[in-house]
Enzyme design. Structure first.
Site, PDB file in Angstrom:
ATOM      1  N   ASP A  40     -25.538  22.330  65.355  1.00  0.00           N
ATOM      2  CA  ASP A  40     -24.608  23.475  65.002  1.00  0.00           C
ATOM      3  C   ASP A  40     -25.479  24.779  64.642  1.00  0.00           C
ATOM      4  O   ASP A  40     -26.472  24.422  64.433  1.00  0.00           O
ATOM      5  CB  ASP A  40     -23.730  23.101  63.952  1.00  0.00           C
ATOM      6  N   GLU A  91     -24.442  21.400  59.512  1.00  0.00           N
ATOM      7  CA  GLU A  91     -25.540  21.816  58.470  1.00  0.00           C
ATOM      8  C   GLU A  91     -25.565  23.175  57.985  1.00  0.00           C
ATOM      9  O   GLU A  91     -25.428  23.653  56.960  1.00  0.00           O
ATOM     10  CB  GLU A  91     -27.083  21.650  59.144  1.00  0.00           C
ATOM     11  N   GLU A  92     -24.932  23.972  59.157  1.00  0.00           N
ATOM     12  CA  GLU A  92     -24.942  25.582  58.686  1.00  0.00           C
ATOM     13  C   GLU A  92     -23.533  25.637  57.858  1.00  0.00           C
ATOM     14  O   GLU A  92     -23.266  26.812  57.374  1.00  0.00           O
ATOM     15  CB  GLU A  92     -24.807  26.325  59.857  1.00  0.00           C
ATOM     16  N   ASP A 144     -36.798  21.754  60.879  1.00  0.00           N
ATOM     17  CA  ASP A 144     -35.850  22.711  60.531  1.00  0.00           C
ATOM     18  C   ASP A 144     -36.416  23.844  59.846  1.00  0.00           C
ATOM     19  O   ASP A 144     -35.630  24.253  58.914  1.00  0.00           O
ATOM     20  CB  ASP A 144     -34.537  21.986  60.186  1.00  0.00           C
TER      21      ASP A 144
HETATM   22  N1  BES Z   1     -32.981  25.734  58.893  1.00  0.00           N
HETATM   23  C1  BES Z   1     -32.527  26.426  57.865  1.00  0.00           C
HETATM   24  C2  BES Z   1     -33.333  26.406  56.380  1.00  0.00           C
HETATM   25  C3  BES Z   1     -34.528  26.734  56.353  1.00  0.00           C
HETATM   26  C4  BES Z   1     -34.976  27.885  56.976  1.00  0.00           C
HETATM   27  C5  BES Z   1     -35.759  26.161  55.620  1.00  0.00           C
HETATM   28  C6  BES Z   1     -36.097  28.590  57.216  1.00  0.00           C
HETATM   29  C7  BES Z   1     -36.884  26.781  55.407  1.00  0.00           C
HETATM   30  C8  BES Z   1     -37.118  27.849  55.933  1.00  0.00           C
HETATM   31  C9  BES Z   1     -31.178  25.882  57.679  1.00  0.00           C
HETATM   32  O1  BES Z   1     -30.722  25.639  58.795  1.00  0.00           O
HETATM   33  C10 BES Z   1     -30.228  26.663  56.820  1.00  0.00           C
HETATM   34  O2  BES Z   1     -30.192  27.830  57.236  1.00  0.00           O
HETATM   35  N2  BES Z   1     -29.808  26.272  55.817  1.00  0.00           N
HETATM   36  C11 BES Z   1     -28.977  26.738  55.040  1.00  0.00           C
HETATM   37  C12 BES Z   1     -28.248  25.881  54.053  1.00  0.00           C
HETATM   38  C13 BES Z   1     -26.802  26.208  53.538  1.00  0.00           C
HETATM   39  C14 BES Z   1     -26.056  26.640  54.639  1.00  0.00           C
HETATM   40  C15 BES Z   1     -26.410  24.946  52.720  1.00  0.00           C
HETATM   41  C16 BES Z   1     -29.561  28.108  54.156  1.00  0.00           C
HETATM   42  O3  BES Z   1     -30.851  27.669  53.705  1.00  0.00           O
HETATM   43  O4  BES Z   1     -28.944  29.079  53.944  1.00  0.00           O
HETATM   44 ZN    ZN Z   2     -31.259  24.836  60.238  1.00  0.00          ZN
END
Ligand code: BES
Ligand code: ZN
Length: 456
Positions: A88, A152-153, A179
């Site tokens: 996603d 996940e998002e 990721d």
């Molecule tokens: N891939 C990211 C997380 C990430 C980005 C980790 C850059 C380390 C460096 C992931 O898809 C994401 O965006 N996660 C969300 C989590 C939330 C929706 C619970 C985030 O970090 O905002």
């Molecule tokens: Zn991600």
């Protein structure tokens, strides 16, 4: 040239065109109108796992978007790597800030531009191609399982159910996730920790209806003004968060650990220039690298209320809203921080307004021990493929399921990502370097080899 490199070289155009097909699918999990596209992306992943040589790949239905589960077994006594990723993507808005449409992938200057190019379709797909090349070259040295989710998002809300109910199928020796990012293409790194998250919406209500701002303004509390005052009160002059108890559980790093962190290359002038800001603003006493990794934060993600249309309308609005996120570090707990926020925010509401605090999803921070076999295998794979020892580095983003896997499956995750901070994830013009895509496939393939070699 190794057999791995030769396979990538021979098939690289197809590796890119398949990723382009996946990127064309607008699998925005947050948008219910795109549920069919989200499912289509899941089916694409399923089909590609089978084409790559998986023994089986199925869609597991949940109350939300489906989870793709796949498996390739090579031998009973061999270790098993469980790959996690997500198909996603974040919503593409604001659309007008994209130079090319988010779901019409475009290759420009060695990078592929599309929503999800880096986060996480491009990075997830590297794992399917690594599987393909190892199977086709008859070099897969261990068992592999795939768990690719579509939420996940939006907080992975149904993944906990899946993990709890499919424990036996998910048995593995390590979890492998791409990721996250590396420091730079000439400075590889492995992510040794992620922040947790507490995400909250607040609603401030004033008078029982919108009022004329001339007739009533001055006498009646304006909820937007009140909300802004309350938000301002959440930080002090040193940019420290004022919520009582907020820092109680924060793990302070030793001077030695901070000195180690200080060796990570960081060019402040280039960082500011790339973001178009003249100054940085973070908690006093810490460096920018520390601000985005080992320190907790509080940020307003959105704020609205009143009149925001064309021209002007003189109104004293009845309501104001904001979405606020707090990034958490070991050993803060998401539920506890959410409760502390709620208590404090309600306590600072000025007379004349009422406050409602609505917690959204959250997640716990995570750290990976540097001496675990998984981390060491990742380190060896990077060193072999990138010609440099990777630097262990904590990152600021969150992948809440990492803590969940540890709790439910007793497994640590190896965070071997290949993106760059400048890839614009969650922003317009998201992209992923083809260099990173191919190097990532190669590094993943070599990870398996080293993981098995370490006798894990
Ligand atoms: N891939 C990211 C997380 C990430 C980005 C980790 C850059 C380390 C460096 C992931 O898809 C994401 O965006 N996660 C969300 C989590 C939330 C929706 C619970 C985030 O970090 O905002
Ligand atoms: Zn991600």
């Amino acid at each position: 040239m190794s057999t791995t490199q030769a396979y990538i070289e021979t098939h690289k155009d197809r590796f890119v065109s398949e990723l382009i097909d996946l990127l064309k699918i607008p699998s925005v999990s947050a948008n219910p109108a795109q549920a069919a596209a989200v499912r289509q992306a899941a089916q694409f992943v399923q089909a590609q796992l089978l084409a790559a040589g998986a023994d089986r790949a199925e869609l597991i239905e949940t109350e939300g978007h489906p989870i793709v589960f796949g498996e390739k077994k090579v031998g009973e006594g061999l270790p098993t790597v469980l790959v996690y990723g997500h198909y996603d993507v974040q919503p593409p808005d604001p659309m007008e800030l994209w130079d090319s449409p988010p779901f019409e992938p475009l290759i420009k200057e060695g990078k592929i531009y599309a929503r999800g190019a880096c986060d996480d379709k491009g990075q997830m797909y590297m794992h399917i191609k690594a599987l393909e090349l190892l199977v086709k070259n008859q070099e897969l040295p261990c068992n592999v399982k795939f768990m690719i989710e579509g939420e996940e998002e939006v907080g992975s809300s149904h993944l906990a159910w899946f993990v709890q109910n499919y424990r036996a199928q998910l048995q593995a020796d390590v979890i492998l996730i791409s990721d996250t990012s590396i420091i730079a293409n000439d400075t590889p790194s492995i992510t040794a920790g992620l922040r947790g998250l507490s995400y909250i919406q607040v609603e401030v209500t004033g008078p029982n209806r919108d009022l004329h701002s001339g007739v009533y303004g001055g006498a009646v509390a304006n909820p937007i003004n009140a909300l802004c005052e309350m938000i301002t009160a959440l930080k002090d002059e040193n940019n420290r968060i004022t919520i009582p108890g907020f820092y109680d559980e924060v793990a302070e790093l030793s001077q030695a650990e901070r000195a180690e962190m200080g060796k990570i290359p960081f060019d402040e002038a280039a960082y500011k220039a790339a973001l178009g800001v003249e100054a940085l603003r973070g908690e006093k006493g810490y460096t920018p690298i520390e601000h985005v990794s080992i320190r907790p934060t509080l940020d307003v993600n959105g704020i609205w209320g009143g009149y925001t249309g064309e021209g002007s309308k003189t109104v004293l609005p009845a309501k104001a809203y904001a979405k606020i996120s707090m990034r958490l570090v070991p050993f803060q707990s998401s539920d506890k921080i959410t409760a502390l926020f709620q208590q404090y925010f309600e306590s600072i509401a000025p007379a004349g307004v009422q406050v409602k605090v609505l917690p959204h999803h959250g997640g716990e921070p995570a750290v990976t021990p540097l001496d675990s076999p998984g981390f060491r295998a990742a380190s060896l794979a990077f060193e072999e493929v990138w010609g440099k020892k990777p630097i262990p580095k904590r990152e600021g983003g969150s992948i809440p399921i990492v803590a969940l896997f540890e709790k439910e499956l007793g497994l640590k995750s190896v965070l071997m990502g290949f993106g760059l901070d400048s890839d614009n994830i969650h922003s317009p013009n998201e992209h992923y370097g083809l260099f990173n895509y191919f190097k990532g496939i190669e590094t993943i393939a070599r990870f398996y080899h080293h993981f098995v070699g370490l006798g894990a």
